[in-house]
Design a protein around this motif. Structure first.
Motif, short mmCIF file in Angstrom:
data_model
loop_
_atom_site.label_atom_id
_atom_site.label_comp_id
_atom_site.label_asym_id
_atom_site.label_seq_id
_atom_site.Cartn_x
_atom_site.Cartn_y
_atom_site.Cartn_z
N CYS A 191 0.20 7.63 47.17
CA CYS A 191 0.32 7.24 46.11
C CYS A 191 1.12 7.66 45.00
N ASN A 192 1.89 7.10 44.10
CA ASN A 192 2.83 7.68 42.87
C ASN A 192 2.41 6.90 41.86
N THR A 246 6.67 6.05 47.95
CA THR A 246 5.27 5.45 48.67
C THR A 246 5.56 4.86 50.01
N ALA A 272 3.49 -1.83 50.00
CA ALA A 272 2.99 -1.11 49.08
C ALA A 272 2.52 -2.16 47.95
#
Length: 196
Positions: free
Chosen positions: A56-57, A50, A90
């Motif tokens: 997005c993960n 990310t 993040a």
């Protein structure tokens, strides 16, 4: 990925106080190893992915290392913090999935026990679909005794219906049995939910 915030629930799950982790690389502290002891390379880390890509993960099964060295199974999501089109960090949310994994393991064990008992039966035993029309559909599962008795492989039987392997003189009995099962199911459902 140097940590800048850990909420109280994260502290509780990981066993770390926020102050002890501030400014430290979270991957090196609690995301660096797999439960089997093998290293978890930064290149495979979704959080780093990310940070590097801005994407997005999400993972439905990952592991963090608690302060005491035990493993915490988690589902996690990593969302980039963007400022002026650039990735500045993040936000990672995670939840403990221990209960879900235990439930899945219990289901697996139950299914294994069922298949063991199902296959050691000496009688031909099978599971078959029942259509709402009151007719038998394809076999869903068959045991070894069924395969030996009818001379088909499991794969062959799973493509067939009871009507195919039943002798012609038994077709009426088969249809009657399907109707009785369907009627019993309907009656059972009707009485399960009494009107108030």
């Amino acid at each position: 990925d140097n940590l800048t915030f850990l909420n109280p629930q994260g502290e509780l799950l990981l066993g770390w106080r926020q102050e002890a982790l501030m400014g430290k690389n979270s991957h090196d502290i609690f995301h660096h190893i797999h439960p089997d002891g093998s290293p978890y390379p930064v290149a495979e880390c979704l959080i780093h992915h990310t940070l590097g890509t801005g994407n997005c993960n999400r993972s439905y099964k990952d592991f963090f290392v608690r302060r005491d060295g035990s493993f915490l199974p988690v589902a996690l999501a990593s969302v980039p913090i963007l400022r002026e089109g650039r990735v500045k960090g993040a936000v990672v949310t995670f939840q403990d999935i221990s209960e879900r994994l235990q439930a899945e393991e219990s289901i697996r064990e139950s299914q294994e026990r069922f298949h063991q008992l199902f296959n050691i039966a000496r009688d031909a035993t099978f599971v078959v679909a029942l259509h709402p029309s009151g007719r038998f559909g394809h076999f869903l599962e068959v045991n070894d005794a069924t395969c030996m008795r009818y001379g088909y492989s499991r794969e062959e039987l799973l493509r067939l219906t009871p009507a195919v392997i039943n002798p012609p003189e038994g077709q009426e009995d088969l249809e009657r049995l399907a109707r009785e099962i369907m009627e019993h199911h309907i009656r059972a459902n009707r009485f399960s939910f009494p009107e108030t």
